[in-house]
Design an enzyme around this catalytic site. Sequence first.
Site, short mmCIF file in Angstrom:
data_model
loop_
_atom_site.label_atom_id
_atom_site.label_comp_id
_atom_site.label_asym_id
_atom_site.label_seq_id
_atom_site.Cartn_x
_atom_site.Cartn_y
_atom_site.Cartn_z
N HIS A 49 -22.83 -7.90 41.71
CA HIS A 49 -23.15 -7.13 42.91
C HIS A 49 -22.08 -6.08 43.14
O HIS A 49 -20.90 -6.33 42.89
CB HIS A 49 -23.24 -8.06 44.14
CG HIS A 49 -24.03 -7.47 45.25
ND1 HIS A 49 -23.48 -6.59 46.15
CD2 HIS A 49 -25.34 -7.59 45.57
CE1 HIS A 49 -24.43 -6.22 47.00
NE2 HIS A 49 -25.56 -6.80 46.66
N ASP B 50 -31.51 -11.92 44.21
CA ASP B 50 -32.70 -11.81 43.37
C ASP B 50 -32.86 -12.99 42.41
O ASP B 50 -33.97 -13.29 41.98
CB ASP B 50 -32.67 -10.49 42.59
CG ASP B 50 -32.80 -9.30 43.52
OD1 ASP B 50 -33.61 -9.40 44.46
OD2 ASP B 50 -32.08 -8.31 43.35
C1 LIG Z 1 -25.72 -4.94 40.68
C2 LIG Z 1 -24.87 -4.18 39.66
C3 LIG Z 1 -25.58 -2.87 39.31
C4 LIG Z 1 -23.52 -3.88 40.30
O1 LIG Z 1 -22.86 -3.18 39.39
P1 LIG Z 1 -21.45 -2.47 39.59
O2 LIG Z 1 -20.82 -2.71 40.87
O3 LIG Z 1 -21.68 -1.06 39.23
O4 LIG Z 1 -20.61 -3.26 38.55
P2 LIG Z 1 -20.21 -2.74 37.15
O5 LIG Z 1 -21.40 -2.16 36.45
O6 LIG Z 1 -19.05 -1.83 37.35
O7 LIG Z 1 -19.80 -4.08 36.44
C5 LIG Z 1 -18.49 -4.54 36.24
C6 LIG Z 1 -18.45 -5.29 34.92
O8 LIG Z 1 -19.30 -6.41 35.00
C7 LIG Z 1 -20.34 -6.32 34.05
N1 LIG Z 1 -21.57 -6.74 34.71
C8 LIG Z 1 -21.92 -6.51 35.99
N2 LIG Z 1 -23.10 -7.09 36.25
C9 LIG Z 1 -23.49 -7.67 35.09
C10 LIG Z 1 -24.62 -8.41 34.74
N3 LIG Z 1 -25.58 -8.65 35.62
N4 LIG Z 1 -24.72 -8.88 33.47
C11 LIG Z 1 -23.75 -8.64 32.58
N5 LIG Z 1 -22.64 -7.95 32.86
C12 LIG Z 1 -22.52 -7.45 34.10
C13 LIG Z 1 -20.41 -4.86 33.67
O9 LIG Z 1 -20.96 -4.67 32.37
C14 LIG Z 1 -18.98 -4.47 33.76
O10 LIG Z 1 -18.32 -4.94 32.61
P3 LIG Z 1 -17.26 -4.01 31.85
O11 LIG Z 1 -16.19 -3.77 32.88
O12 LIG Z 1 -16.87 -4.86 30.70
O13 LIG Z 1 -18.01 -2.78 31.50
C15 LIG Z 1 -24.66 -5.03 38.39
O14 LIG Z 1 -23.98 -6.21 38.69
C16 LIG Z 1 -25.97 -5.33 37.69
O15 LIG Z 1 -26.47 -4.50 36.90
N6 LIG Z 1 -26.58 -6.53 37.95
C17 LIG Z 1 -27.85 -6.85 37.38
C18 LIG Z 1 -28.97 -6.24 38.20
C19 LIG Z 1 -29.17 -6.96 39.49
O16 LIG Z 1 -29.21 -8.17 39.55
N7 LIG Z 1 -29.37 -6.17 40.54
C20 LIG Z 1 -29.59 -6.69 41.88
C21 LIG Z 1 -28.40 -6.43 42.75
S1 LIG Z 1 -28.59 -7.19 44.34
#
Ligand SMILES: CC(C)(COP(=O)(O)OP(=O)(O)OC[C@H]1O[C@@H](n2cnc3c(N)ncnc32)[C@H](O)[C@@H]1OP(=O)(O)O)[C@@H](O)C(=O)NCCC(=O)NCCS
Length: 374
Positions: free
Chosen positions: A259, A310
């Site tokens: 998140h 979710d």
């Molecule tokens: C929600 C989300 C977009 C938040 O992302 P964010 O704040 O931009 O976090 P980041 O993309 O910077 O992630 C930080 C690290 O964790 C990893 N990461 C984050 N969520 C992940 C996931 N669901 N699965 C695998 N790795 C994940 C990223 O790859 C990143 O790794 P790195 O530093 O080695 O590149 C992300 O966690 C995600 O894509 N989750 C899956 C989709 C989801 O469930 N969405 C509903 C949200 S309520």
Amino acid sequence: MSASEIYSPGLEGILAGETAISTVEGGLRYRAYPVTELAEKTGFDEVAYLLLYGDLPNRRQLKEFQDRMAGARAIPDPLRDLLGALPPATPPMDALRTSVSVLAHFDPETEDSSHQANLHKAERLLGQIPVAIAAQFRLGRKQPLVATRRDLGHAANFLYMLHGREPREAEVRALDVSLILYAEHEFNASTFAARVVCSTESDLHSGIVAAIGALKGRLHGGANEKVMDLLRAAGGPETAEKWIRDALARKERVMGFGHRVYKTGDVRARILKEFARKAADATGQARWEQTAEIIEGVMQREKNLLPNLDWPAGRLYHALGLEVPLYTPIFVMSRVAGWSAHIIEQLDNNRLIRPRARYTGPEVRSVKTLAERG
Ligand SMILES: CC(C)(COP(=O)(O)OP(=O)(O)OC[C@H]1O[C@@H](n2cnc3c(N)ncnc32)[C@H](O)[C@@H]1OP(=O)(O)O)[C@@H](O)C(=O)NCCC(=O)NCCS
């Protein structure tokens, strides 16, 4: 005014506005009430009222609010005909985006963006959106539409319209709690999209259409539709550990985890997990809960990533017998309350949302005529 040099990709950590509707600081609260308590002591209809009007309703206020929403549970015939004419494979989320756009043409107050008119429109959309979702669902299966029931609350009436049978109390309560938890979440992407649109003094329906478009993506609400695909791909408790380790080795994003704001867990996911487990037990589907548990363990140990809302929502809806493409539209049925509250708050104290961008293109160059460019 010149642009400040603060730049954060994805606006991470940036305060992009003020709100009195909810906060994630110190645990999620809607209008200052902890969401944990709301999920325990109220129903979605009360929470929708809270978000729109600022406080929980008394009995009379709730009854009047429910009557107004129930009175709006209808869609105009041209929208019903359009939903029936859409290609059968149209994703329900896309059809819902179209539906809200069409509903704007029939709303008597579309162009009135006063505080009162926006409350009226929000209440009408709360009533109409579940009808539109259920209508497309049934028309796509050549099933007759089921008339709405004024005596049923938001969650119960939706299940009734979808399946044509009165839902069980436990099913209604589980869906209702998920709607409470989905109803509002500060400046998430879809809410921000709605505020941006309405900050131009565009209308509420346009803001909601934009929000639905933003919610659809798998990094936002679309994630709840990916959960069962993931669990099925994992195969079951026997193969889950190897599957998730391989997925992580391939650097796949695991839907339902992580998140932007919650880095130490999402309280909403913890609340809904219990409902998902009970629903799965009641329908003989405990296998998916066991698979989920194994995946959770690996995600925490290997990546320090915890489930978001979710993750249990996808499993709960499956256990309730709902088809996967309905999961994000169900999120809309609820979040429309939060979006509308934000649009109203934005317009009560509006300032056009128009940030700056850091320019990364080439230095200035002069234009050659077409003849010079050959
Ligand atoms: C929600 C989300 C977009 C938040 O992302 P964010 O704040 O931009 O976090 P980041 O993309 O910077 O992630 C930080 C690290 O964790 C990893 N990461 C984050 N969520 C992940 C996931 N669901 N699965 C695998 N790795 C994940 C990223 O790859 C990143 O790794 P790195 O530093 O080695 O590149 C992300 O966690 C995600 O894509 N989750 C899956 C989709 C989801 O469930 N969405 C509903 C949200 S309520």
